[in-house]
Design an enzyme around this catalytic site. Structure first.
Site, short mmCIF file in Angstrom:
data_model
loop_
_atom_site.label_atom_id
_atom_site.label_comp_id
_atom_site.label_asym_id
_atom_site.label_seq_id
_atom_site.Cartn_x
_atom_site.Cartn_y
_atom_site.Cartn_z
N LYS A 72 6.14 -2.53 -3.40
CA LYS A 72 7.26 -2.97 -2.57
C LYS A 72 8.57 -2.28 -2.96
O LYS A 72 9.29 -1.77 -2.10
CB LYS A 72 7.39 -4.49 -2.67
N THR A 74 8.88 0.48 -4.67
CA THR A 74 8.69 1.90 -4.39
C THR A 74 8.97 2.21 -2.93
O THR A 74 9.62 3.21 -2.59
CB THR A 74 7.25 2.33 -4.76
N ARG A 95 16.94 -5.78 -7.23
CA ARG A 95 17.23 -6.65 -8.37
C ARG A 95 17.10 -5.88 -9.69
O ARG A 95 16.47 -4.83 -9.75
CB ARG A 95 16.26 -7.83 -8.40
N LYS A 106 3.84 -7.65 -15.57
CA LYS A 106 4.31 -7.16 -14.28
C LYS A 106 4.90 -5.75 -14.35
O LYS A 106 4.82 -4.98 -13.39
CB LYS A 106 5.35 -8.14 -13.72
N ALA A 274 11.17 -14.60 -7.70
CA ALA A 274 10.91 -15.13 -6.37
C ALA A 274 9.93 -16.29 -6.40
O ALA A 274 9.89 -17.08 -5.47
CB ALA A 274 10.39 -14.04 -5.46
N PHE A 302 8.02 -10.56 -4.57
CA PHE A 302 6.64 -10.95 -4.29
C PHE A 302 6.33 -10.88 -2.79
O PHE A 302 6.88 -10.05 -2.08
CB PHE A 302 6.34 -12.32 -4.89
N PHE A 382 -2.14 5.67 -0.78
CA PHE A 382 -2.75 6.10 -2.04
C PHE A 382 -3.66 7.29 -1.76
O PHE A 382 -4.28 7.37 -0.68
CB PHE A 382 -3.56 4.96 -2.67
N TRP A 410 5.55 7.73 -2.37
CA TRP A 410 5.20 7.77 -3.79
C TRP A 410 4.98 9.23 -4.23
O TRP A 410 5.46 9.64 -5.28
CB TRP A 410 3.95 6.94 -4.06
#
Length: 557
Positions: A72, A74, A95, A106, A274, A302, A382, A410
């Site tokens: 998210k 990224t 954040r 995480k 979150a 999240f 991916f 990415w």
């Protein structure tokens, strides 16, 4: 071997932060530099922006997180770079990272691959000291409460009803429930207490929702720290702590300016979780960015059931923000996991599992649309994704009345996100958003909880005993009935069972506890087994983090 995120970040061709400020029209005297690559923005400059027109606000959210990873942050960074790549004037707002999850499971919060914000190491560690300042301000109040009781308890605090817990910015399960003031008369009156992680502190929430320092001081003063024997509330201002706390938070209140790998401006400020808090970057950073750029890309923590709901119902409601478009991040790998494929088997093509797992994505699309905001699905690409698997997601999303766009940020940075950026800009510019929160201010508190549980989580019922219902009614009688609710539940499922993937229905939402955050301006509703002080996993990330022979940090991700 592909380069790691930290290797890519280390090779970044960063510009001096003054050049990033120049691009935004921020004079050097209003930049407060922390080294060469990060700075805070002076309040005087922010105050001078109030008459400027706002840009378009774009929210990036996601499906429920899986061990496969969704990307998210990224995508947020990649989309910001993508908008700039197609000639738009865009900023990113995210954040700050908490040390607890960084050293736990995480990881960091700076993006990944070629869609990152730098300096990555600083952002994921101490950064500009904001979280330390929040911890210190919170700890000052904790100390002043017990000191007040020690020196005669003029406010007649009932030590059995002290609400204010302590905090530390680390996952430390041993501190969840403690007994303090042991050791004799000189140490005060023994009582039971406990710790939350700093990102769950109401001080964090106050800072992230405040417009300026005076608003912050008012919010801090409004925080309820305890109750007297007659059940009347004792406020932070009764401890005379709000002024000193604001002094400790003076610098932390100012947004942090940094840059992406492609030298585009980004604010990184605030960091409430979150799942146990409201999960959005600070209001002051978002509002300032909207005055400085035509498009502001921000994220909510999240999945959309937690982060987006709180972004809409708490942050946007309180700050008067109107999002123009929502980007919902999904991956082929996560769809397969939601479809029942084990993490070790994700490399095999399985179109049927993708289709089955899309139920989770569909639920989130429907939920976000219920707020009146248009949704685009970003398929975070991916290298191992099969074309037929991607096509299956795109076809499913089309059936839901939305559209899916493959984004390769990415691997390709902003250029890899150009298709997504082009479509998002078109939607934002079309002005088709009809945003409205899920519930009205005047709805009773328990009905607000039920509304979220039934309409967002698709639960059949909310389970809450009489004590909790009576507490909510008491808060309504005391004038807090117009507050929104902040649901604290697992991020891994629509339900309160983290193992229940997909799009479950027919479940119940048990409410274990409710907390009044009168300064922040919401009611925290603790559901299921959620903890406001997380623990470390069996093998914490900290075991792999170290300095190499060149003095560089290894193991951060």
């Amino acid at each position: 071997m592909p380069k790691t995120d930290i290797e890519i970040a280390r090779e970044a061709a960063k510009k001096p932060i003054q050049q990033i400020g120049d691009r935004l029209g921020i004079p050097a005297e209003h930049l407060l530099p922390y080294g060469h690559d990060k700075a805070k923005i002076g309040q005087g400059f922010i105050d001078g922006l109030r008459d400027r027109e706002d840009g378009k606000l774009i929210l990036v959210t996601a499906i429920n997180p899986t061990p496969a990873g969704e990307g998210k942050t990224t995508t947020t960074v990649g989309l910001g770079d993508g908008l700039n790549a197609i000639g738009k004037d865009a900023m990113v707002c995210i954040r700050e990272a908490s040390l607890g999850p960084n050293f736990g499971m995480k990881g960091g919060a700076a993006g990944g691959g070629y869609a990152q914000i730098v300096p990555m190491e600083d952002m994921n560690l101490h950064f500009t000291g904001d979280f330390h300042a929040i911890t210190s301000a919170h700890s000052l109040l904790s100390a002043m409460i017990d000191n007040h009781i020690y020196w005669g308890n003029e406010q007649e605090i009932d030590i059995r009803r002290i609400q204010w817990r302590r905090v530390v910015d680390m996952n430390d399960r041993a501190l969840r429930q403690v007994v303090c003031s042991l050791g004799g008369v000189a140490n005060g009156f023994p009582r039971e207490g406990g710790f939350d992680i700093t990102v769950a502190s109401e001080v964090m929430a106050c800072l992230c929702l405040a417009d300026d320092l005076s608003d912050l001081e008012r919010r801090l003063g409004d925080m309820i720290v305890a109750y007297r024997r007659d059940r009347s509330p004792v406020f932070c201002r009764d401890m005379k702590a709000d002024g000193a706390m604001t002094v400790l938070l003076k610098d932390a209140m100012q947004p942090n300016l940094v840059q992406t790998l492609e030298n585009n401006p980004a604010f990184v400020h605030g960091g409430p979780f979150a799942n146990i808090a409201h999960g959005c970057n600070s209001v002051i950073a978002t509002k300032t960015a909207l005055k400085l750029a035509d498009y502001v890309v921000t994220e909510a923590g999240f999945g959309a059931d937690l982060g987006a709901e709180k972004f809409f119902d708490i942050k946007c409601r309180k700050a008067g923000l109107t999002p123009s478009c929502v980007v919902l991040v999904a991956t082929v790998r996560a769809m397969k996991m939601n479809g029942g494929v084990a993490k070790g088997d994700l490399g095999a093509t399985d179109v049927e599992a993708v289709r089955k797992g899309c139920a989770n994505l569909g639920r989130h699309i429907e939920n976000v649309k219920s707020f009146g905001v248009p949704v685009v699905v970003a398929i975070n690409h991916f290298s191992g994704d099969a074309e037929e698997e991607v096509a299956a997601i795109s076809a499913y999303v089309a059936e839901q009345g939305s559209e899916a766009i493959v984004s390769r940020h990415w691997a390709g940075g902003g250029k890899g996100a150009e298709a997504l950026a082009t479509r998002v800009a078109e939607i934002a510019d079309a002005g088709v958003s009809n945003f409205a929160p899920l519930y009205g201010d005047d709805m009773p508190l328990f009905e607000k909880i039920e509304t979220i549980a039934k309409r967002i989580y698709r639960a059949d019922e909310v389970l809450a005993d009489k004590k909790i219902r009576d507490q909510l009614r008491l808060w309504e009688d005391q004038g807090y009935g117009d507050l929104p609710v902040c649901m604290a539940k697992t991020q891994y499922s629509f339900s309160t069972d983290p193992n229940l993937r997909g799009a479950p229905i027919g479940h119940s939402v048990p409410v274990r506890e409710v907390r009044l955050s009168a300064g922040a301006g919401f009611i925290v509703v603790v559901c299921g087994e959620i903890m406001t002080m997380p623990g470390l996993p069996r093998v914490p990330s900290a075991e792999a983090i170290r300095l190499n022979d060149a003095g560089q940090i290894e193991g951060l991700f």
